[in-house]
Motif scaffolding. Structure first.
Motif, PDB file in Angstrom:
ATOM      1  N   SER A   1       2.190   3.574   3.466  1.00 34.00           N
ATOM      2  CA  SER A   1       1.913   4.699   2.725  1.00 34.00           C
ATOM      3  C   SER A   1       1.985   4.533   1.399  1.00 34.00           C
ATOM      4  CB  SER A   1       2.950   5.862   3.080  1.00 34.00           C
ATOM      5  OG  SER A   1       4.134   5.466   2.402  1.00 34.00           O
ATOM      6  N   PRO A   2       0.927   5.278   0.682  1.00 31.42           N
ATOM      7  CA  PRO A   2       0.604   5.069  -0.786  1.00 31.42           C
ATOM      8  C   PRO A   2       1.993   5.187  -1.554  1.00 31.42           C
ATOM      9  CG  PRO A   2      -0.932   6.653  -0.081  1.00 31.42           C
ATOM     10  CD  PRO A   2       0.073   6.464   1.242  1.00 31.42           C
ATOM     11  N   GLU A   3       2.825   6.067  -0.903  1.00 32.44           N
ATOM     12  CA  GLU A   3       4.237   6.171  -1.830  1.00 32.44           C
ATOM     13  C   GLU A   3       4.951   4.893  -1.792  1.00 32.44           C
ATOM     14  OE1 GLU A   3       2.310  10.005  -0.590  1.00 32.44           O
ATOM     15  OE2 GLU A   3       3.071   8.308   0.532  1.00 32.44           O
ATOM     16  N   PHE A   4       5.055   4.163  -0.688  1.00 41.56           N
ATOM     17  CA  PHE A   4       5.725   3.398  -0.137  1.00 41.56           C
ATOM     18  C   PHE A   4       5.374   1.985  -1.117  1.00 41.56           C
ATOM     19  CE2 PHE A   4       7.461  -0.472   1.954  1.00 41.56           C
ATOM     20  CZ  PHE A   4       9.022  -0.051   1.622  1.00 41.56           C
TER      21      PHE A   4
ATOM     22  N   GLU B   1       4.427   3.799   8.054  1.00 43.76           N
ATOM     23  CA  GLU B   1       4.983   4.671   7.148  1.00 43.76           C
ATOM     24  C   GLU B   1       5.226   3.625   5.945  1.00 43.76           C
ATOM     25  OE1 GLU B   1       7.344   8.265   9.288  1.00 43.76           O
ATOM     26  OE2 GLU B   1       8.370   6.673   8.434  1.00 43.76           O
ATOM     27  N   HIS B   2       5.441   2.403   6.276  1.00 42.37           N
ATOM     28  CA  HIS B   2       5.774   1.269   5.382  1.00 42.37           C
ATOM     29  C   HIS B   2       4.342   0.885   4.635  1.00 42.37           C
ATOM     30  CE1 HIS B   2       4.035  -0.824   8.647  1.00 42.37           C
ATOM     31  NE2 HIS B   2       4.114  -1.934   8.339  1.00 42.37           N
TER      32      HIS B   2
ATOM     33  N   LYS C   1      16.911   5.076   4.198  1.00 42.21           N
ATOM     34  CA  LYS C   1      15.794   5.941   4.391  1.00 42.21           C
ATOM     35  C   LYS C   1      14.994   5.241   5.517  1.00 42.21           C
ATOM     36  CE  LYS C   1      15.365   8.126  -0.024  1.00 42.21           C
ATOM     37  NZ  LYS C   1      14.453   8.594  -1.019  1.00 42.21           N
TER      38      LYS C   1
ATOM     39  N   TYR D   1      15.374   1.354   2.167  1.00 40.55           N
ATOM     40  CA  TYR D   1      14.376   1.483   2.973  1.00 40.55           C
ATOM     41  C   TYR D   1      14.498   0.567   4.227  1.00 40.55           C
ATOM     42  CZ  TYR D   1      12.041   4.982  -0.255  1.00 40.55           C
ATOM     43  OH  TYR D   1      11.789   5.923  -1.018  1.00 40.55           O
TER      44      TYR D   1
ATOM     45  N   HIS E   1       4.920  -4.043   1.063  1.00 36.52           N
ATOM     46  CA  HIS E   1       5.337  -3.226   2.353  1.00 36.52           C
ATOM     47  C   HIS E   1       6.167  -3.714   3.366  1.00 36.52           C
ATOM     48  CE1 HIS E   1       2.195  -5.219   4.817  1.00 36.52           C
ATOM     49  NE2 HIS E   1       1.407  -4.942   3.870  1.00 36.52           N
TER      50      HIS E   1
ATOM     51  N   LYS F   1       3.390   1.723  -3.712  1.00 28.79           N
ATOM     52  CA  LYS F   1       3.801   2.020  -5.278  1.00 28.79           C
ATOM     53  C   LYS F   1       5.381   1.277  -5.515  1.00 28.79           C
ATOM     54  CE  LYS F   1       1.299   6.152  -6.355  1.00 28.79           C
ATOM     55  NZ  LYS F   1       1.302   7.558  -6.596  1.00 28.79           N
ATOM     56  N   LEU F   2       6.131   1.492  -4.472  1.00 30.10           N
ATOM     57  CA  LEU F   2       7.561   0.785  -4.708  1.00 30.10           C
ATOM     58  C   LEU F   2       7.507  -0.604  -4.365  1.00 30.10           C
ATOM     59  CD1 LEU F   2       9.853   3.384  -2.678  1.00 30.10           C
ATOM     60  CD2 LEU F   2       9.618   3.144  -5.255  1.00 30.10           C
TER      61      LEU F   2
END
Length: 216
Positions: free
Chosen positions: A42-45, A39-40, A31, A6, A52, A47-48
């Motif tokens: 976001s809930p999806e990111f 976008e950094h 990505k 990312y 952020h 989680k990673l």
């Protein structure tokens, strides 16, 4: 499948990782994150990477890692054909680590102190304090390079990749005096001759144009 990375290309840490990826000829899926659209965050990111930050690596086995220095060391240790970029010898590796910590703890934060008011607070001038801070960084690096071509010994390492992306960004703000810092200028020129430097150059140009526009 291969690792995924990312990124947002204007940042020195991302460019340092991309130089490393190119050096070891690793196929990585990029990505792009639009930080202006959060976008950094976001809930999806999140989680990673709860911090952020970019770059963030997701290896093909699902292993997640962030911080450019950690990512570069990991990728070289796992995927490189040899250890030249991040030596296994304990003393040589310690020197590389010291330079990485210098970039992370000293050079990069000082560069951001100068840059952030320009990006976010409407600052239009480089002050004398800015110049003094940058000159201190340059003087340290000039000393590191005494008697050698690379930051951590007789061959290029990830310490060089990490530092050149930050120093080239800092140089846009406060120019390196070639008469005062000849070792540093030689080091920059040596890196610019490497094929992997293109990963810094092509995004550095965009950063340079953007900063100059803001300083008008």
């Amino acid at each position: 499948m291969g690792p995924a990375l990312y990124v947002t290309h204007l940042t020195p840490p991302v460019r340092a990782v991309l130089m490393t990826v190119k050096s070891i000829d690793l196929d990585v899926k990029l990505k792009q994150l639009n930080v202006e659209k959060n976008e950094h965050k976001s809930p999806e990111f999140l989680k990673l990477n709860p911090q952020h930050t970019v770059p963030t690596l997701v290896d093909d086995d699902g292993f997640v890692l962030w911080d450019s220095h950690a990512i570069m060391a990991y990728l070289v240790s796992k995927y490189a054909k040899d250890d030249s970029l991040y030596p296994r010898d304990i003393k040589r590796r310690a020197l590389v680590n010291q330079r990485l910590h210098f970039e992370n703890g000293v050079a990069f934060p000082e560069m951001l102190k100068i840059l952030y008011p320009i990006l976010y607070e409407g600052k239009k001038v480089i002050t004398q304090d800015d110049k003094i801070a940058a000159e201190e960084i340059y003087s340290f690096l000039e000393a590191f390079l005494e008697g050698k071509l690379w930051m951590a010994g007789d061959s290029v390492t990830i310490a060089d990749y990490s530092l050149i992306t930050t120093i080239s960004a800092l140089n846009v703000l406060v120019k390196i005096d070639r008469f005062v810092y000849p070792n540093l200028i030689t080091w920059v020129k040596n890196l610019e001759q490497l094929p992997v430097y293109e990963e810094n150059r092509k995004w550095l140009d965009s950063y340079t144009n953007y900063v100059k526009l803001l300083l008008r």
